[in-house]
Enzyme design. Structure first.
Site, PDB file in Angstrom:
ATOM      1  N   ASN A  21      34.527 -14.688  42.979  1.00 18.89           N
ATOM      2  CA  ASN A  21      34.744 -14.156  44.161  1.00 18.89           C
ATOM      3  C   ASN A  21      35.283 -13.044  43.606  1.00 18.89           C
ATOM      4  O   ASN A  21      36.464 -13.048  44.810  1.00 18.89           O
ATOM      5  CB  ASN A  21      35.400 -15.375  45.235  1.00 18.89           C
ATOM      6  CG  ASN A  21      34.503 -16.280  45.900  1.00 18.89           C
ATOM      7  OD1 ASN A  21      34.413 -16.096  47.241  1.00 18.89           O
ATOM      8  ND2 ASN A  21      33.259 -16.126  45.165  1.00 18.89           N
ATOM      9  N   THR A  54      37.458 -19.663  47.971  1.00 21.70           N
ATOM     10  CA  THR A  54      36.545 -18.836  47.651  1.00 21.70           C
ATOM     11  C   THR A  54      35.329 -19.178  48.803  1.00 21.70           C
ATOM     12  O   THR A  54      35.724 -20.327  49.647  1.00 21.70           O
ATOM     13  CB  THR A  54      35.950 -19.376  46.200  1.00 21.70           C
ATOM     14  OG1 THR A  54      35.461 -20.941  46.737  1.00 21.70           O
ATOM     15  CG2 THR A  54      36.533 -18.740  44.979  1.00 21.70           C
ATOM     16  N   CYS A  55      34.171 -18.733  48.791  1.00 19.91           N
ATOM     17  CA  CYS A  55      33.356 -18.465  50.021  1.00 19.91           C
ATOM     18  C   CYS A  55      32.690 -18.980  48.876  1.00 19.91           C
ATOM     19  O   CYS A  55      31.580 -19.209  49.370  1.00 19.91           O
ATOM     20  CB  CYS A  55      32.805 -17.454  50.064  1.00 19.91           C
ATOM     21  SG  CYS A  55      33.640 -16.293  50.967  1.00 19.91           S
ATOM     22  N   ASP A  56      32.926 -20.555  48.988  1.00 20.03           N
ATOM     23  CA  ASP A  56      31.441 -22.273  48.385  1.00 20.03           C
ATOM     24  C   ASP A  56      32.041 -22.872  48.904  1.00 20.03           C
ATOM     25  O   ASP A  56      33.620 -23.185  49.016  1.00 20.03           O
ATOM     26  CB  ASP A  56      31.818 -21.902  47.309  1.00 20.03           C
ATOM     27  CG  ASP A  56      30.536 -22.116  46.604  1.00 20.03           C
ATOM     28  OD1 ASP A  56      30.582 -23.499  46.975  1.00 20.03           O
ATOM     29  OD2 ASP A  56      30.487 -21.844  44.985  1.00 20.03           O
TER      30      ASP A  56
END
Ligand SMILES: *Cc1c(COP(=O)(O)O)cnc(C)c1O
Length: 376
Positions: free
Chosen positions: A366, A323-325
């Protein structure tokens, strides 16, 4: 990995990631704990993995169930489990949920505070209640310490009050912490429990039950004692403190039943480095903290991994989710090494992942759907 799971993975390729649970291992783990602790009743901690397939297998074997919410209670009832085999073990409950559980016939409730006792007296008059005392969580990879339980003085007063409020002060519970690898922790807890039994006896209250909690381990990276060793240590503690006058005993294994029964199939999405001379690769899987592995928080639970490359040189990695975290990193400090041959598209199996994964996975962070489970 069991032959049954290996065959499933060889013959089926649903989109990854997914969890496969071998129900034979669930049954085996239940029987192993029952054999190690023949005098204790087993209440499976439903929250570890509430899949109906698991609940049904355990129900057939005679298990009872420790539940964390009215939803878990109603799921169990829906599967035909009698209310007399259900404990509402969460110390934090809404009064409406207590009332609903009580109306369903549930008659075993945990508490650790005055305010919870007030709710129980109102919503479940006359019910059997047990007080949770706190433990330090020392020796556990996933401690359950500050948030739950109260000290012995408070527990004593609350159990006396329970009687005075018309409830049935049934016993004492504790949880030594999940993935507890230090067998002496039960001796400390049982010693405290016995002190409470004695103190209450002096007030004319005869407690009947000790709830020894969970804490039974799964096989992650660190070696663990056998189920028999847990049974012996716990029974030794019980007889040492209670002599021949043993109260009823309950254990509430979650991880110890579901953990080793499941394998997560994941896929490598990316292998990269951040500079040209980086000797540590970043390996990104299609599952991370939000996909069902939040127990990697603080790198507390360290899963064993399997790749297609059994032999050959390995190198250090940072293992991360997709994920974009920024926090979606599984292992950075835990010194994981993976084969240098590992490449994009390879399958990676995360072993002993049957507990605390599927229900922990996010709904759609996401856009990724929750972790699917196959129960075979
Ligand atoms: C979560 C929980 C358990 C299960 O703990 P494990 O360490 O997974 O066995 C048992 N009892 C209570 C009250 C719990 O909250």
């Amino acid at each position: 990995m069991t032959p049954k799971i290996a065959r499933f993975l060889a013959e089926n390729s649903p989109p990854t990631p997914f969890l496969v649970v071998d129900l034979d291992v669930i049954a085996h783990n239940y029987k192993r704990l029952a054999k190690a602790m023949p005098l204790a009743s087993i209440f499976y901690a439903v929250k570890a993995n509430p899949a109906p397939e698991i609940i049904k297998v355990l129900s057939k074997l005679g298990s009872s169930f420790d539940t964390a919410s009215i939803y878990e209670i109603e799921d169990c009832l829906g599967l035909g489990i009698g209310a007399d085999r259900i404990s509402f073990g969460n110390t934090i409950k809404k009064e409406v949920d207590i009332a609903r559980a009580f109306k369903h016939g549930v008659n075993l409730f945990a508490f650790d505070s005055q305010a919870e006792l007030d709710k129980l007296a109102k919503a479940a008059p006359g019910a059997r209640v047990f007080c949770r005392i706190f433990m330090t969580g020392e020796g556990a990879d996933w401690p359950l310490s500050r948030k739950f339980g109260c000290d012995l003085d408070m527990a004593r007063d609350l159990l006396i009050q329970a009687r005075d409020m018309g409830l049935d002060p049934h016993g004492v519970s504790f949880h030594v912490g999940s993935q507890q690898r230090d067998l002496t922790q039960w001796d400390i807890a049982v010693g405290k429990t016995k002190m409470l039994f004695t103190a209450l006896n002096e007030k004319g209250i005869e407690l009947k039950m000790v709830n020894l909690g969970g804490g039974f381990p799964a096989k992650y990276r660190t070696r663990i004692p056998t189920a028999d060793a847990y049974g012996e240590a716990i029974m030794r503690a019980m007889t040492e403190h209670f002599g021949n006058n043993l109260p009823q005993m309950i254990i509430e294994p979650g991880r110890g039943i579901a953990g080793d029964a499941g394998v997560i199939q994941a896929e490598v999405v990316l292998v990269s480095t951040k500079t040209y001379d980086d000797n540590r690769r970043w390996v990104y899987l299609d599952i991370g903290k939000f996909g069902g592995l939040p127990e990697t928080m603080g790198e507390a639970i360290q899963y064993r991994l399997k790749t297609p490359y059994e032999s050959g040189p390995k190198g250090p990695v940072v293992l991360a989710g997709p994920t974009c975290d920024e926090v979606d990193v599984l292992y950075d400090k835990a010194d994981y090494k993976l084969p240098l041959a590992l490449k994009v598209g390879d399958k990676v199996q995360i072993l002993s992942a049957g507990a605390y994964t599927t229900t922990y996975s996010s709904v759609a962070f996401n856009g990724i759907p929750p972790l699917r489970g196959y129960y075979i």
